[in-house]
Design an enzyme around this catalytic site. Structure first.
Site, PDB file in Angstrom:
ATOM      1  N   LYS A 138      -2.788  -6.955   3.092  1.00 24.18           N
ATOM      2  CA  LYS A 138      -2.734  -7.179   4.523  1.00 24.18           C
ATOM      3  C   LYS A 138      -1.738  -8.043   4.733  1.00 24.18           C
ATOM      4  O   LYS A 138      -1.331  -8.821   4.001  1.00 24.18           O
ATOM      5  CB  LYS A 138      -4.240  -7.895   5.082  1.00 24.18           C
ATOM      6  CG  LYS A 138      -4.820  -8.857   4.314  1.00 24.18           C
ATOM      7  CD  LYS A 138      -3.769 -10.441   4.192  1.00 24.18           C
ATOM      8  CE  LYS A 138      -3.253 -11.110   5.497  1.00 24.18           C
ATOM      9  NZ  LYS A 138      -2.446 -12.113   5.188  1.00 24.18           N
ATOM     10  N   TYR A 224      -7.127 -11.904  10.322  1.00 25.90           N
ATOM     11  CA  TYR A 224      -8.494 -12.451   9.917  1.00 25.90           C
ATOM     12  C   TYR A 224      -9.220 -12.589  11.339  1.00 25.90           C
ATOM     13  O   TYR A 224     -10.262 -12.245  11.475  1.00 25.90           O
ATOM     14  CB  TYR A 224      -8.562 -13.691   9.197  1.00 25.90           C
ATOM     15  CG  TYR A 224      -7.963 -13.344   7.752  1.00 25.90           C
ATOM     16  CD1 TYR A 224      -8.743 -12.596   6.981  1.00 25.90           C
ATOM     17  CD2 TYR A 224      -6.782 -13.997   7.367  1.00 25.90           C
ATOM     18  CE1 TYR A 224      -8.348 -12.532   5.637  1.00 25.90           C
ATOM     19  CE2 TYR A 224      -6.437 -13.562   6.244  1.00 25.90           C
ATOM     20  CZ  TYR A 224      -7.092 -13.008   5.180  1.00 25.90           C
ATOM     21  OH  TYR A 224      -6.693 -12.757   4.103  1.00 25.90           O
TER      22      TYR A 224
HETATM   23  P1  NAD Z   1       4.446 -14.763  -2.483  1.00 32.27           P
HETATM   24  O1  NAD Z   1       5.959 -15.098  -1.752  1.00 32.27           O
HETATM   25  O2  NAD Z   1       3.823 -15.706  -3.511  1.00 32.27           O
HETATM   26  O3  NAD Z   1       4.904 -13.445  -3.450  1.00 32.27           O
HETATM   27  C1  NAD Z   1       5.925 -12.527  -3.253  1.00 32.27           C
HETATM   28  C2  NAD Z   1       6.253 -11.678  -4.205  1.00 32.27           C
HETATM   29  O4  NAD Z   1       7.146 -10.617  -3.664  1.00 32.27           O
HETATM   30  C3  NAD Z   1       7.029 -12.321  -5.347  1.00 32.27           C
HETATM   31  O5  NAD Z   1       6.787 -12.025  -6.679  1.00 32.27           O
HETATM   32  C4  NAD Z   1       8.593 -11.928  -5.090  1.00 32.27           C
HETATM   33  O6  NAD Z   1       9.153 -12.149  -6.361  1.00 32.27           O
HETATM   34  C5  NAD Z   1       8.452 -10.394  -4.592  1.00 32.27           C
HETATM   35  N1  NAD Z   1       9.459 -10.263  -3.640  1.00 32.27           N
HETATM   36  C6  NAD Z   1       9.915  -9.005  -3.900  1.00 32.27           C
HETATM   37  N2  NAD Z   1      11.085  -8.894  -2.892  1.00 32.27           N
HETATM   38  C7  NAD Z   1      10.914 -10.108  -2.205  1.00 32.27           C
HETATM   39  C8  NAD Z   1      11.968 -10.705  -1.088  1.00 32.27           C
HETATM   40  N3  NAD Z   1      12.825 -10.004  -0.562  1.00 32.27           N
HETATM   41  N4  NAD Z   1      11.526 -11.701  -0.584  1.00 32.27           N
HETATM   42  C9  NAD Z   1      10.666 -12.489  -1.050  1.00 32.27           C
HETATM   43  N5  NAD Z   1       9.621 -11.902  -2.217  1.00 32.27           N
HETATM   44  C10 NAD Z   1       9.959 -10.719  -2.866  1.00 32.27           C
HETATM   45  O7  NAD Z   1       3.482 -14.040  -1.466  1.00 32.27           O
HETATM   46  P2  NAD Z   1       2.093 -13.818  -1.485  1.00 32.27           P
HETATM   47  O8  NAD Z   1       1.440 -14.891  -1.120  1.00 32.27           O
HETATM   48  O9  NAD Z   1       1.799 -13.402  -3.083  1.00 32.27           O
HETATM   49  O10 NAD Z   1       2.020 -12.664  -0.468  1.00 32.27           O
HETATM   50  C11 NAD Z   1       2.241 -11.214  -0.811  1.00 32.27           C
HETATM   51  C12 NAD Z   1       1.228 -10.215  -0.042  1.00 32.27           C
HETATM   52  O11 NAD Z   1       0.129 -10.530  -0.151  1.00 32.27           O
HETATM   53  C13 NAD Z   1       1.618 -10.379   1.316  1.00 32.27           C
HETATM   54  O12 NAD Z   1       1.534  -9.190   2.141  1.00 32.27           O
HETATM   55  C14 NAD Z   1       0.424 -11.141   1.948  1.00 32.27           C
HETATM   56  O13 NAD Z   1       0.008 -11.264   3.461  1.00 32.27           O
HETATM   57  C15 NAD Z   1      -0.617 -10.872   1.159  1.00 32.27           C
HETATM   58  N6  NAD Z   1      -1.706 -11.985   0.857  1.00 32.27           N
HETATM   59  C16 NAD Z   1      -3.112 -11.557   1.080  1.00 32.27           C
HETATM   60  C17 NAD Z   1      -3.996 -12.592   0.891  1.00 32.27           C
HETATM   61  C18 NAD Z   1      -5.560 -12.458   1.048  1.00 32.27           C
HETATM   62  O14 NAD Z   1      -6.244 -12.997   1.231  1.00 32.27           O
HETATM   63  N7  NAD Z   1      -5.768 -10.750   1.153  1.00 32.27           N
HETATM   64  C19 NAD Z   1      -3.571 -13.657   0.231  1.00 32.27           C
HETATM   65  C20 NAD Z   1      -2.301 -14.292   0.188  1.00 32.27           C
HETATM   66  C21 NAD Z   1      -1.297 -13.171   0.480  1.00 32.27           C
END
Ligand code: NAD
Length: 378
Positions: A138, A224
């Protein structure tokens, strides 16, 4: 002997009373003679950031019907670390460039896209074209148009699509849905919900960069509050009006900081939501004709906590929401059970997100929504 309905049969099968054997989705008469599938689905996580590392991968050690089989990463160093930690086979490790060759890998059944929001559509579509079932984090994408493209790609390639709405698999959410449906506290008249946290981190993070996130608090936590407004009333809204507040423009240069929105529902119910990257919020309260019920916290990783106007607390044993969510999706693929968070639900929420931004751009003007039952799964 008590006759099993189709529903109770699936329930029993899903709970494992038939052992660990899962049966394909077919008419009940044939199901007892069907060849059992003794299979756990292999999941490949795409994007090994915070959510994959701290939530999804550990949850995949607890799932019954799926497991972590592979990874897709743009960071070379993570390949060895994850290979060792999760005992991954070298052939199941991909980067963003060779990802499409995953089509030839039978060990991967599901691709789970966990990248910045603006990258969801590209990788979900590539996964569908590779013939893999898709879970998309999401918010599903950064526009309704992209949601449609993902849904169509999955249909065209005959693969299943789920959105990473973990709360849809959480027992507290289902208890709320039950109160609403059974009118345990009478009719729901007003719902109040909020979802936010205070962001003080790196100002260059992708969540504050509109090109990568599609928007700020609304895209991140706002979904949410949209979801709680909907399952708190049991209906899709018929209109929305919204306001945006900015108190730290130097930090939130490119994305929304705080948004409030009001929904109207066809039966006269009203909901108010707040989402923010500058205020904490984690609550759902439903005010009804004969009492109230609330969850607070309402959508953190758990444990969730709830209360009702009759003095009871709402309590369930803790289990990782992400493990429940991925098992629900695996059962959907293996058994044909209900898709708890289908692509249409993600699309519906994006229609609402776009209407909220439009309302803000038009000075809070009420926007009509024609959603019907889109995304409602009961
Ligand atoms: P994060 O920043 O911790 O991780 C992002 C990942 O994408 C990293 O591994 C990074 O290397 C990679 N990436 C590739 N290209 C990139 C770019 N151009 N810029 C930045 N990162 C890049 O993010 P996250 O918290 O893991 O979130 C990732 C996804 O998961 C999002 O869509 C977020 O909304 C979703 N999420 C959902 C929940 C939930 O409770 N369902 C919780 C957290 C995150």
């Amino acid at each position: 002997m008590k006759k099993l309905s189709r529903r109770s049969f699936s329930g029993i099968a899903a709970k494992g009373i038939l052992g660990t054997t899962l049966l394909t989705n077919m008419p009940l008469a044939k199901a007892f003679t069907a060849k059992p599938i003794n299979k756990k689905l292999g999941i490949a996580l795409v994007g090994l950031g915070s959510y994959s590392e701290h939530q999804l991968a550990p949850s995949l050690l607890e799932t019954e019907h799926c497991y972590l089989a592979g990874i897709v990463t743009g960071t070379k160093e993570k390949e060895g670390i994850w290979k060792e930690k999760y005992n991954l086979s070298k052939k199941n490790i991909y980067n963003y460039d060779n990802f499409d060759t995953i089509a030839k890998n039978d060990a991967i059944d599901v691709v789970y896209v966990v990248l910045p929001n603006s990258m969801h559509a590209e990788f979900c579509i590539r996964a569908a074209k590779a013939g893999k079932h898709v879970i998309c984090e999401k918010p599903m994408a950064v526009s309704v148009k992209e949601c449609d493209a993902i849904i169509n790609a999955c249909k065209e390639n005959n693969v299943k699509l789920g959105v990473g709405y973990r709360m849809q698999s959480d027992p507290y959410t289902n208890e709320v849905k039950k109160y609403v449906k059974e009118k345990t506290f009478g009719d729901v008249l007003f719902v109040s919900s909020d979802a936010g946290y205070i962001s003080n981190g790196n100002p260059d993070q992708w969540r504050l960069n509109k090109a990568l996130s599609g928007g700020g608090a609304l895209m991140n936590m706002g979904v949410y509050a949209i979801q709680t407004s909907i399952y708190g009333t049991g209906q899709n809204p018929i209109s929305v009006s919204a306001q945006e507040f900015s108190t730290r423009p130097d930090y939130f240069k490119d994305t929304d900081e705080t948004i409030t929105a009001q929904f109207k529902f066809a039966n006269g119910a009203v909901a108010h939501m707040m989402t923010s990257h500058n205020a904490n919020g984690n609550r759902l309260k439903c005010h009804c004709s004969k009492g109230w019920f609330e969850l607070d916290p309402a959508h953190s990783y758990g444990p969730i906590s709830g209360r009702t106007s009759n003095g009871n607390t709402i309590e369930f044993p803790f289990k990782k929401q992400q493990a429940l969510q991925m098992d629900d999706f695996a059962k959907h693929v293996l058994l044909g059970s209900k898709n708890i968070a289908p692509g249409e639900m993600g699309k519906r929420d994006m229609i609402i997100v776009e209407a909220i931004y439009k309302s803000i751009a038009e000075g809070g003007k009420e926007q009509t929504l024609s959603l019907g039952d889109l995304g409602i799964v009961s």
